[in-house]
Scaffold this active site. Structure first.
Site, short mmCIF file in Angstrom:
data_model
loop_
_atom_site.label_atom_id
_atom_site.label_comp_id
_atom_site.label_asym_id
_atom_site.label_seq_id
_atom_site.Cartn_x
_atom_site.Cartn_y
_atom_site.Cartn_z
N CYS A 1 0.89 25.40 6.54
CA CYS A 1 1.95 26.16 5.88
C CYS A 1 3.29 26.04 6.59
CB CYS A 1 1.54 27.64 5.77
SG CYS A 1 1.18 28.44 7.35
N HIS B 1 1.55 32.88 9.16
CA HIS B 1 1.60 32.23 7.86
C HIS B 1 3.06 32.12 7.43
CE1 HIS B 1 0.39 30.73 4.07
NE2 HIS B 1 0.83 31.77 3.38
N HIS C 1 4.67 29.38 -0.91
CA HIS C 1 4.00 29.04 0.35
C HIS C 1 2.78 28.18 0.09
CE1 HIS C 1 1.33 32.79 -0.20
NE2 HIS C 1 2.30 32.95 -1.07
#
Length: 245
Positions: free
Chosen positions: A155, A30, A42
């Site tokens: 992401c 991530h 994010h």
């Protein structure tokens, strides 16, 4: 930083850094932009929403959400970031969700890029100034970054766009994400490997050609990763923020 690991300590972070943390061992990472004072911006998939891939990737992407905290122990900074959807801001602890911290590298050489066995760790592209990176991150926090898609708009794509100002043209089949490109390249490797094994009717024949065959397959995997890197591909456009027009 090195070929084996991009791990970094928190005290060495700088505003505008592109950071990431692994989920499910090293199956998926991530990504986000470190702003300052322990805050990260994010891009996430809303809790309970499907990515639409119909594959095990749905489970991996679900892990990109910050872990839900107990009701009697909410984060004093973020409350419950696992409820977030789209571009969100959270503290670095909620971003990491118990994982280690890694720094994404920019402006690496092709030799160094190919030496990295996992995608989603570095790029040949150059980063713009920290001020520009943070400006874009806050802009997308206000305006959004489109609909989350594991292959085309995830992401890592978000963080790469903040850092470079570049985004893959939406009509293409895969975004600029290094890990998405690795998943696709690995799929081709598995298929090629299966066909190679089936083609070997004799154990001796297999042993004689196994090394060269696997080397060729791994070479294709590396090439596929490279051609999809944002620093190489040409099917990209520069993102112009509304307030800049």
């Amino acid at each position: 930083m090195g070929v084996l690991t991009n791990k970094i300590e928190r005290e060495n972070l700088k505003p505008g850094d592109h950071i990431y943390s692994y989920r499910f061992a090293y199956a998926y990472s991530h990504h986000g932009i470190y702003v300052d004072a322990g805050n990260v911006i994010h891009f996430t998939r809303g809790e309970g929403q499907e990515t639409g891939t119909g594959t095990v990737l749905d489970r991996f992407i679900g892990s990109s959400l910050p872990q839900r905290r107990p009701l009697d122990d909410p984060c004093p900074i973020c409350d419950d970031p696992s409820k977030g959807d789209g571009v969100i801001s959270s503290c670095i602890d909620c971003f990491l969700s118990g994982g280690d911290l890694y720094l994404y590298e920019y402006d690496v050489t092709r030799k160094y890029f190919l030496a990295k066995p996992l995608g989603g760790t570095c790029t040949l592209a150059s980063s713009e100034s920290p001020e520009q990176v943070i400006h874009r991150a806050f802009y997308f926090l206000r305006k959004g970054f489109g609909v989350y898609d594991v292959i085309k708009n995830n992401c890592e794509d978000f963080a790469l766009c903040c850092k470079t100002g570049l985004q893959v043209i939406p009509t293409v089949s895969v975004g600029q994400s290094g890990q998405a490109a690795s998943f696709q390249a690995a799929g081709g490797v598995i298929l090629s490997s299966s066909l190679m094994f089936l083609a070997r009717s004799s154990p001796l024949g297999f042993l004689a050609t196994n090394v060269s065959g696997l080397a060729g397959i791994y070479g294709k995997y590396c090439v596929n990763r490279l051609v999809n890197d944002i620093g190489v591909r040409r099917d990209v456009r520069r993102v112009v923020l509304e307030e800049e027009t």
